[in-house]
Design a protein around this motif. Structure first.
Motif, PDB file in Angstrom:
ATOM      1  N   UNK A  82       7.283  -4.409  -4.305  1.00  0.00           N
ATOM      2  CA  UNK A  82       6.559  -5.248  -5.267  1.00  0.00           C
ATOM      3  C   UNK A  82       5.581  -4.479  -6.158  1.00  0.00           C
ATOM      4  N   UNK A  83       5.561  -3.148  -6.103  1.00  0.00           N
ATOM      5  CA  UNK A  83       4.505  -2.394  -6.789  1.00  0.00           C
ATOM      6  C   UNK A  83       4.478  -2.640  -8.291  1.00  0.00           C
ATOM      7  N   UNK A  84       5.656  -2.799  -8.923  1.00  0.00           N
ATOM      8  CA  UNK A  84       5.691  -2.972 -10.377  1.00  0.00           C
ATOM      9  C   UNK A  84       6.112  -4.371 -10.796  1.00  0.00           C
ATOM     10  N   UNK A  85       6.630  -5.151  -9.863  1.00  0.00           N
ATOM     11  CA  UNK A  85       7.073  -6.497 -10.209  1.00  0.00           C
ATOM     12  C   UNK A  85       6.039  -7.551  -9.847  1.00  0.00           C
ATOM     13  N   UNK A  86       5.068  -7.177  -9.003  1.00  0.00           N
ATOM     14  CA  UNK A  86       4.164  -8.180  -8.474  1.00  0.00           C
ATOM     15  C   UNK A  86       4.822  -8.922  -7.328  1.00  0.00           C
ATOM     16  N   UNK A  87       4.143  -9.930  -6.826  1.00  0.00           N
ATOM     17  CA  UNK A  87       4.669 -10.665  -5.700  1.00  0.00           C
ATOM     18  C   UNK A  87       4.194 -10.069  -4.381  1.00  0.00           C
ATOM     19  N   UNK A  88       4.670 -10.650  -3.292  1.00  0.00           N
ATOM     20  CA  UNK A  88       4.237 -10.241  -1.956  1.00  0.00           C
ATOM     21  C   UNK A  88       5.442  -9.900  -1.098  1.00  0.00           C
ATOM     22  N   UNK A  89       5.404  -8.724  -0.486  1.00  0.00           N
ATOM     23  CA  UNK A  89       6.490  -8.287   0.389  1.00  0.00           C
ATOM     24  C   UNK A  89       5.954  -8.115   1.805  1.00  0.00           C
TER      25      UNK A  89
ATOM     26  N   UNK B  83       4.212   3.585   2.036  1.00  0.00           N
ATOM     27  CA  UNK B  83       3.377   4.776   2.186  1.00  0.00           C
ATOM     28  C   UNK B  83       3.443   5.709   0.992  1.00  0.00           C
ATOM     29  N   UNK B  84       4.447   5.539   0.130  1.00  0.00           N
ATOM     30  CA  UNK B  84       4.624   6.472  -0.988  1.00  0.00           C
ATOM     31  C   UNK B  84       4.890   5.694  -2.270  1.00  0.00           C
ATOM     32  N   UNK B  85       4.361   6.185  -3.369  1.00  0.00           N
ATOM     33  CA  UNK B  85       4.590   5.544  -4.671  1.00  0.00           C
ATOM     34  C   UNK B  85       6.041   5.754  -5.103  1.00  0.00           C
ATOM     35  N   UNK B  86       6.578   4.849  -5.943  1.00  0.00           N
ATOM     36  CA  UNK B  86       7.971   4.977  -6.373  1.00  0.00           C
ATOM     37  C   UNK B  86       8.306   6.328  -6.993  1.00  0.00           C
ATOM     38  N   UNK B  87       7.360   6.911  -7.757  1.00  0.00           N
ATOM     39  CA  UNK B  87       7.663   8.198  -8.382  1.00  0.00           C
ATOM     40  C   UNK B  87       7.869   9.305  -7.347  1.00  0.00           C
TER      41      UNK B  87
END
Length: 534
Positions: free
Chosen positions: A54-61, A74-78
């Protein structure tokens, strides 16, 4: 390689989850096909693999997603870029450079790959995807299918362990799609790459899949052997639906396997002819003569003559870059035209005002989001009714036929690509003029939506309009089109009734025709067998 442990995801403000309690394990080196109806959550599932959801789309996972032992929380998408390569539905939106060669190299530059290795991988990828002649082309001058192959290549150059592809063949002609799939299969078999493919054109991928993941639209996810899960799926490709009709168990997943079992069906159909559309087309709604389109020194359309008749659905086909989209824009009047004439009821759309041209010829472009600009689905539909001067609710009724259940208060840009396309189609078709041009309208639509869309297109033709559909979707063409025009290098190389053109071309023949020519669709076969039974 990929694990989903009790994963549930809610869009912001939503009361029901898109994914509900998903437990999924995909081993290393598998080709996994993800299926589900439009809006079922396929893109959400894929986006969760590298943390975009959900990091860039929003919402709750809730729950945990891990790739090769690394948790996305634990890690960013990039930081997953070297591990997970992602190709979205809209390739142009993901480009960050100007030319093909630069785009292929960009990801490796960010990962610190040495220049020697970069050069080697770029050359390998150009050859692998058959785009070497495009290396110096500006990305925005490419056709949609060419852009799709470049987007896939830009991800492949980084040699990721996991490849995530969202509708990778939707913009590709049949031959190019086979080339891309062959390249993907080579990665799976030779390099052990794990591949997740979400694809509405199940017939293209099913025979190559090691695992099928099915989203039923209620948040649940089921996975298993393709032959087992597809047997009772409502998203089965034509060859599987043909198997159900003929009583073949287990169902074949490829044309080759179906052909081996079709002797009895051939015998039952002997002496019968497929039912075809018997409506006679009317007078020409649009007449084009010697139409030429050029971009600089490149001729995209070369002296094309074409008559579009009322009451007829014409499918415009041809490999990527053959000039289909350029021809449509030239006919509508908005695109460049170096020479030639276009006549619609005594008026040339290219010489009319923008509003006047739209009243003569309606055009839906490849990228549906280009025509979306309001904040809610209801607002778009209401504006469509107002601009079209039709009764309130007309646009919404069309939308529900194409993609049922889209919330009216949803922001259009939060919709899936298939839902966006359905919305734009509904807006445009609300007041369809005498000529309707549709550029790749079935991209992102599942089999159910395409059947509804076929009915919509046929209804437009029945009302006396001339409808042109530029498409690579041979299954749609088999069921919807009266006539097929094939283009190559800007010229028309074939023009005739659908059955004659597609059956004579292995590349453009639908699955049923490859098994039971001259039959084109399961519906034709079913009608013939029903007559036999009566």
């Amino acid at each position: 390689m990929i694990r989903f442990d009790d994963v549930t995801f809610f869009h912001a403000g939503a009361s029901t989850p898109v994914l509900a309690g998903v437990n999924l394990h995909i081993p290393e080196g598998e080709l996994c096909l993800v299926t589900g109806r439009t809006g079922a959550g396929k893109s959400t599932l894929l986006g969760a693999v590298n943390g975009l959801v959900p990091r860039f789309t929003g919402g709750t996972l809730h729950g945990r997603v891990t790739v090769d032992g690394h948790a996305t929380e634990d890690r960013a998408p990039q930081e997953f870029a070297e591990l997970v390569g992602v190709v979205g539905q809209d390739p142009l939106a993901g480009f960050v450079t100007d030319t093909v060669e630069d785009e292929l190299a960009y990801g490796m530059e960010q990962l610190g790959t040495s220049p020697e290795v970069m050069r080697k991988r770029v050359e390998e990828t150009l050859d692998l995807l058959g785009i070497a002649e495009l290396r110096r082309r500006p990305l925005r001058t490419l056709s949609g299918g060419q852009q799709q192959r470049v987007a896939i290549g830009a991800v492949l150059t980084a040699h990721p362990k996991v490849l995530v592809l969202d509708e990778p063949t939707s913009a590709l002609d049949p031959t190019a799609a086979e080339d891309v799939l062959a390249a993907i299969i080579r990665l799976v078999h030779d390099l052990g790459t794990t591949v997740l493919v979400a694809e509405h054109r199940v017939e293209r991928v099913l025979q190559y899949a090691d695992r099928l993941v099915r989203l039923d639209g209620d948040g649940r996810v089921v996975d298993g052997e393709p032959a087992t899960l597809i047997a009772d799926s409502d998203l089965a490709p034509p060859v599987v639906r043909l198997a159900r009709l003929a009583g073949w168990e287990p169902p074949p997943l490829s044309v080759r396997d179906a052909r081996r079992r079709a002797a009895g069906l051939h015998e039952r159909l002997r002496g019968r002819e497929p039912a075809t559309n018997t409506a006679e087309p009317g007078a020409a709604r649009l007449t084009a003569r010697r139409v030429t389109v050029a971009y600089g020194q490149t001729l995209a359309v070369r002296g094309v003559d074409l008559d579009l008749r009322g009451g007829e659905v014409l499918a415009l086909m041809g490999r990527n870059g053959s000039g289909k989209s350029s021809l449509l824009w030239a006919l509508q009047g908005s695109g460049p035209r170096r020479s030639g004439t276009v006549d619609v009821g005594g008026t040339d759309p290219g010489k009319a005002s923008a509003k006047g041209a739209r009243a003569l010829v309606g055009l839906v472009p490849q990228t549906a989001s280009d025509l979306i600009y309001l904040d809610t689905v209801d607002a778009e539909c209401k504006q469509g009714d107002t601009e079209s001067q039709v009764p309130p609710g007309t646009c919404r009724t069309l939308l529900d036929a194409l993609a049922p259940g889209i919330p009216g208060d949803r922001h259009p840009r939060d919709l899936s690509e298939g839902q966006k396309l359905a919305l734009v189609l509904a807006v445009q078709l609300s007041s369809a003029p005498g000529v309707v041009l549709l550029d790749e309208p079935t991209r992102g639509l599942d089999y159910h939506a395409k059947r509804h869309f076929t009915e919509t297109v046929r209804a437009q033709a029945a009302a006396g309009r001339a409808v042109v559909v530029a498409t690579h979707d041979v299954e749609f063409v088999a069921g919807a089109a009266d006539r097929v025009v094939v283009m190559a290098e800007g010229e028309i190389v074939a023009d005739g009734p659908t059955a004659e053109v597609v059956v004579s071309s292995p590349a453009f023949a639908p699955q049923v025709a490859k098994v039971l020519a001259p039959w084109l669709t399961v519906e034709q076969v079913a009608a013939a067998l029903a007559e036999e039974a009566s």
